[in-house]
Design a protein around this motif. Structure first.
Motif, short mmCIF file in Angstrom:
data_model
loop_
_atom_site.label_atom_id
_atom_site.label_comp_id
_atom_site.label_asym_id
_atom_site.label_seq_id
_atom_site.Cartn_x
_atom_site.Cartn_y
_atom_site.Cartn_z
N ALA A 51 0.85 -1.20 0.00
CA ALA A 51 0.00 0.00 0.00
C ALA A 51 0.88 1.24 0.00
O ALA A 51 0.63 2.20 -0.76
N GLY A 52 1.90 1.26 0.82
CA GLY A 52 2.82 2.40 0.86
C GLY A 52 3.55 2.59 -0.46
O GLY A 52 3.71 3.71 -0.94
N TYR A 53 3.95 1.50 -1.05
CA TYR A 53 4.64 1.57 -2.34
C TYR A 53 3.71 2.15 -3.40
O TYR A 53 4.10 3.02 -4.18
N ALA A 54 2.47 1.68 -3.40
CA ALA A 54 1.48 2.19 -4.36
C ALA A 54 1.22 3.68 -4.14
O ALA A 54 1.11 4.45 -5.09
N LEU A 55 1.12 4.09 -2.89
CA LEU A 55 0.89 5.50 -2.59
C LEU A 55 2.04 6.36 -3.07
O LEU A 55 1.84 7.46 -3.57
N GLY A 56 3.25 5.85 -2.95
CA GLY A 56 4.41 6.59 -3.42
C GLY A 56 4.39 6.77 -4.93
O GLY A 56 4.84 7.78 -5.45
N ALA A 57 3.86 5.79 -5.62
CA ALA A 57 3.82 5.84 -7.08
C ALA A 57 2.60 6.59 -7.61
O ALA A 57 2.61 7.08 -8.72
N GLU A 58 1.55 6.69 -6.78
CA GLU A 58 0.28 7.19 -7.30
C GLU A 58 -0.30 8.38 -6.54
O GLU A 58 -1.50 8.51 -6.45
N GLY A 59 0.50 9.22 -5.97
CA GLY A 59 -0.09 10.43 -5.43
C GLY A 59 0.06 10.68 -3.95
O GLY A 59 -0.42 11.68 -3.45
N GLY A 60 0.66 9.79 -3.20
CA GLY A 60 0.96 10.08 -1.82
C GLY A 60 -0.18 9.87 -0.85
O GLY A 60 -1.17 9.21 -1.13
N LEU A 61 0.00 10.45 0.33
CA LEU A 61 -0.89 10.20 1.46
C LEU A 61 -2.32 10.66 1.26
O LEU A 61 -3.22 10.20 1.95
N ASP A 62 -2.58 11.54 0.30
CA ASP A 62 -3.95 11.99 0.09
C ASP A 62 -4.84 10.84 -0.39
O ASP A 62 -6.06 10.90 -0.26
N ARG A 63 -4.27 9.76 -0.90
CA ARG A 63 -5.04 8.60 -1.34
C ARG A 63 -5.10 7.50 -0.28
O ARG A 63 -5.69 6.45 -0.51
N LEU A 64 -4.51 7.72 0.88
CA LEU A 64 -4.40 6.68 1.89
C LEU A 64 -5.75 6.12 2.31
O LEU A 64 -5.95 4.90 2.30
N ALA A 65 -6.70 6.95 2.66
CA ALA A 65 -7.99 6.47 3.16
C ALA A 65 -8.70 5.61 2.11
O ALA A 65 -9.23 4.54 2.44
N ALA A 66 -8.72 6.04 0.88
CA ALA A 66 -9.40 5.28 -0.18
C ALA A 66 -8.71 3.95 -0.43
O ALA A 66 -9.37 2.91 -0.59
N LEU A 67 -7.39 3.96 -0.47
CA LEU A 67 -6.66 2.72 -0.71
C LEU A 67 -6.85 1.74 0.43
O LEU A 67 -7.08 0.54 0.21
N VAL A 68 -6.80 2.22 1.67
CA VAL A 68 -7.01 1.35 2.83
C VAL A 68 -8.41 0.76 2.80
O VAL A 68 -8.60 -0.43 3.07
N GLU A 69 -9.40 1.55 2.43
CA GLU A 69 -10.77 1.03 2.35
C GLU A 69 -10.87 -0.08 1.30
O GLU A 69 -11.45 -1.13 1.55
#
Length: 84
Positions: A51-69
């Motif tokens: 998940a962290g790797y994907a966030l780094g590649a796709e826009g950072g922490l602003d996508r965290l909540a959606a990705l975790v869900e």
């Protein structure tokens, strides 16, 4: 101690801006729990890493909540029905 550790990890990785807020920490810990219970215990650290790797590649922490869900829902779907 926990907060200090997370600050140190963020600094050591050269990304101090990634020091997670309390809400963000809860999201990641909840994801780890979902993966551990819904899939298998070893899935927890690997899922959070990916998940962290994907966030780094796709826009950072602003996508965290959606990705975790999304990932949490996928893990819950794999859980045996008597654990849900």
């Amino acid at each position: 101690m926990f907060e200090d550790w997370l600050t140190e990890v963020a600094a050591t990785t050269g990304r101090p801006e990634l020091n997670l807020s309390t809400d963000q920490q809860k999201l990641v810990l909840d994801l780890a729990r979902e993966a551990a219970h819904g899939v298998a215990r070893p899935a927890a650290p690997l899922t959070t890493f990916l998940a962290g790797y994907a966030l780094g590649a796709e826009g950072g922490l602003d996508r965290l909540a959606a990705l975790v869900e999304d990932l949490g829902a996928a893990a819950r779907a794999r859980a045996p029905k008597d654990e849900q």
